[in-house]
Design an enzyme around this catalytic site. Structure first.
Site, PDB file in Angstrom:
ATOM      1  N   CYS A   1      32.886  37.185  47.838  1.00 11.88           N
ATOM      2  CA  CYS A   1      32.170  36.054  48.430  1.00 11.88           C
ATOM      3  C   CYS A   1      30.807  36.507  48.968  1.00 11.88           C
ATOM      4  O   CYS A   1      29.905  36.775  48.202  1.00 11.88           O
ATOM      5  CB  CYS A   1      33.024  35.362  49.489  1.00 11.88           C
ATOM      6  SG  CYS A   1      32.411  33.707  49.918  1.00 11.88           S
TER       7      CYS A   1
ATOM      8  N   HIS B   1      37.858  34.381  46.629  1.00 11.62           N
ATOM      9  CA  HIS B   1      38.596  35.226  47.574  1.00 11.62           C
ATOM     10  C   HIS B   1      39.948  35.666  46.987  1.00 11.62           C
ATOM     11  O   HIS B   1      40.960  34.989  47.177  1.00 11.62           O
ATOM     12  CB  HIS B   1      38.835  34.466  48.882  1.00 11.62           C
ATOM     13  CG  HIS B   1      37.628  34.360  49.747  1.00 11.62           C
ATOM     14  ND1 HIS B   1      37.317  35.294  50.720  1.00 11.62           N
ATOM     15  CD2 HIS B   1      36.631  33.440  49.777  1.00 11.62           C
ATOM     16  CE1 HIS B   1      36.186  34.942  51.320  1.00 11.62           C
ATOM     17  NE2 HIS B   1      35.742  33.823  50.771  1.00 11.62           N
TER      18      HIS B   1
ATOM     19  N   GLU C   1      41.761  37.934  48.063  1.00 13.44           N
ATOM     20  CA  GLU C   1      42.636  38.330  49.166  1.00 13.44           C
ATOM     21  C   GLU C   1      43.291  37.134  49.847  1.00 13.44           C
ATOM     22  O   GLU C   1      44.142  37.301  50.733  1.00 13.44           O
ATOM     23  CB  GLU C   1      41.846  39.177  50.186  1.00 13.44           C
ATOM     24  CG  GLU C   1      40.994  38.404  51.177  1.00 13.44           C
ATOM     25  CD  GLU C   1      39.651  37.935  50.650  1.00 13.44           C
ATOM     26  OE1 GLU C   1      38.713  37.826  51.470  1.00 13.44           O
ATOM     27  OE2 GLU C   1      39.530  37.643  49.445  1.00 13.44           O
TER      28      GLU C   1
END
Length: 239
Positions: A117, A216, A218
């Site tokens: 990001c 993202h 994660e």
């Protein structure tokens, strides 16, 4: 086999003005650290704005892989953009300076870097590119309702070539929440994935082990091994 050391650079450990966002950032960082641990690697979480540029460089230079995660908008001074722009968020010049220095130093040393990001965007700025300062709030890149419980949106990306074929499957879903994007590409970078509206979703360097993704991996809503695949892929580029 030696244990890999991974430097995870985020913006700050304290946002008194926005505790809700701090909790979100903390949750994403915890998820990233857990994925790194699951690979048998060691992570060192470093808040770039909370200490010196030198300390960020020292941690990065002692690591086999650098991960730069999300956060505030990159200050426009660093890419020649106007300070007054639609949807302008908060900035952290201290974090920008440290992360830009780390990325440029890593490029000189050939250290692998994965940007997520904001990290994806600041890689582009570090290598001489610029940013699209605001995307229309269509819901394609984030939920267009300020104050919503989550502004993440689930979508797919179009792969431009085979560069990420071992890290991202065609048609795989990703989680995004952003209002800025990569504009003019930095030196040596090429766009390897895009969203359906043409926004650059992933970049790689032509000769260095540098990878950036706008989404993202994660996030807990992403496929469980998505970040692990990207981490391995970035390290493999250095082999």
């Amino acid at each position: 086999m030696r244990t890999r050391r991974v430097a995870v650079l985020h913006v700050t450990g304290e946002r008194e003005h926005n505790p809700t966002y701090q909790r979100l950032a903390d949750d994403l960082n915890v998820s990233a650290v857990a994925t790194i641990a699951s690979l048998g690697w060691q992570s060192r979480l470093h808040a770039a704005a909370d200490s010196s540029v030198g300390s960020a460089l020292a941690i990065a230079r002692d690591s086999h892989l650098i991960v730069v995660v999300g956060g505030e908008d990159v200050r426009p001074d660093f890419y020649g953009g106007p300070l007054d722009y639609t949807g302008a968020g908060s900035h952290s010049a201290a974090a920008d300076e440290a992360q830009l220095a780390v990325i440029r130093d890593a490029a000189l040393r050939g250290t692998p870097v994965l940007g997520i990001c904001r990290g994806h965007q600041i890689i582009n700025v570090a290598l001489g590119g610029d940013l699209i300062q605001h995307l229309e709030e269509t819901g394609q890149h984030r939920v267009p309702t300020p104050g919503a419980a989550t502004r993440f949106t689930r979508h797919t990306v179009d792969l431009a070539d085979s560069s990420l074929q071992h890290a991202i499957a065609a048609g795989e879903y990703v989680q995004s929440s952003h209002h800025q994007a990569v504009g003019r590409l930095g030196d040596g970078l090429r766009a390897v994935a895009a969203s359906s509206d043409g926004v650059v979703e992933a970049i790689t360097h032509a000769s260095l082990p540098i990878v950036g993704v706008q989404w993202h991996p994660e996030h807990t809503g992403a496929p469980a091994d998505q970040l692990a695949r990207l981490l391995r892929h970035t390290l493999t580029k250095a082999a």
